[in-house]
Design an enzyme around this catalytic site. Structure first.
Site, PDB file in Angstrom:
ATOM      1  N   ASP A 186       0.840  -1.190   0.000  1.00 40.29           N
ATOM      2  CA  ASP A 186       0.000   0.000   0.000  1.00 40.29           C
ATOM      3  C   ASP A 186       0.880   1.247   0.000  1.00 40.29           C
ATOM      4  O   ASP A 186       1.893   1.312   0.701  1.00 40.29           O
ATOM      5  CB  ASP A 186      -0.917   0.003   1.233  1.00 40.29           C
ATOM      6  N   HIS A 197     -10.438  -5.480  -3.298  1.00 32.81           N
ATOM      7  CA  HIS A 197      -9.103  -5.808  -2.794  1.00 32.81           C
ATOM      8  C   HIS A 197      -9.176  -6.131  -1.316  1.00 32.81           C
ATOM      9  O   HIS A 197     -10.013  -5.596  -0.592  1.00 32.81           O
ATOM     10  CB  HIS A 197      -8.120  -4.643  -3.020  1.00 32.81           C
TER      11      HIS A 197
END
Ligand code: 5GP
Ligand code: ZN
Length: 118
Positions: free
Chosen positions: A32, A104
């Site tokens: 991320d 996700h």
């Protein structure tokens, strides 16, 4: 957002750079860009569906959902958070806090998680 403009589809195609930690036929996992824990990986199906609900409307739903959780479980071992524990999160829709409309899993670990979540 359609597939062409979708950020994660662009990352999957290689049009936008990302730090890849796992890739197979069905799934891409990346770090991320704004990590919320020492380990914060996004596990993304390669075919575009926006949400869990949209995924369920496709024939590939069982394969896709298995592939996501399978990859998350394997990555937890590889990234060293299997023993200490970790959290898997799916934000879905506006009140769920979803900001990228491509399904996700967030795999979060490396610190103590708290409950209730924010
Ligand atoms: P959501 O809010 O939809 O559950 O999660 C989207 C996640 O994507 C957020 O945690 C955000 O930090 C991450 N993100 C947004 N843009 C990018 C990007 O360009 N690259 C990567 N690697 N992550 C991103
Ligand atoms: Zn997409």
């Amino acid at each position: 957002m359609n597939k062409e403009g979708c950020l994660f589809c662009r990352i999957i195609r290689g049009d936008v750079p990302a730090t890849r930690v796992h890739e197979d036929e069905q799934v891409l996992a990346i770090r991320d860009i704004n990590p919320q824990a020492p380990v914060h990986v996004l596990v993304i199906p390669k075919d575009h569906v926006a949400t869990i609900g949209d995924s369920l409307e496709t024939v590939n739903a069982p394969n896709r959902l298995f592939a996501l959780f399978h990859a998350a479980g394997k990555l937890a071992v590889e990234l060293g958070i299997q023993r200490s524990g970790y959290r898997v999160v799916v934000n879905s829709g506006a009140e769920g806090g979803q900001t990228v409309d491509h399904l996700h899993l967030h795999l979060l670990g490396g610190r103590q998680m708290v409950w209730p979540p924010g």
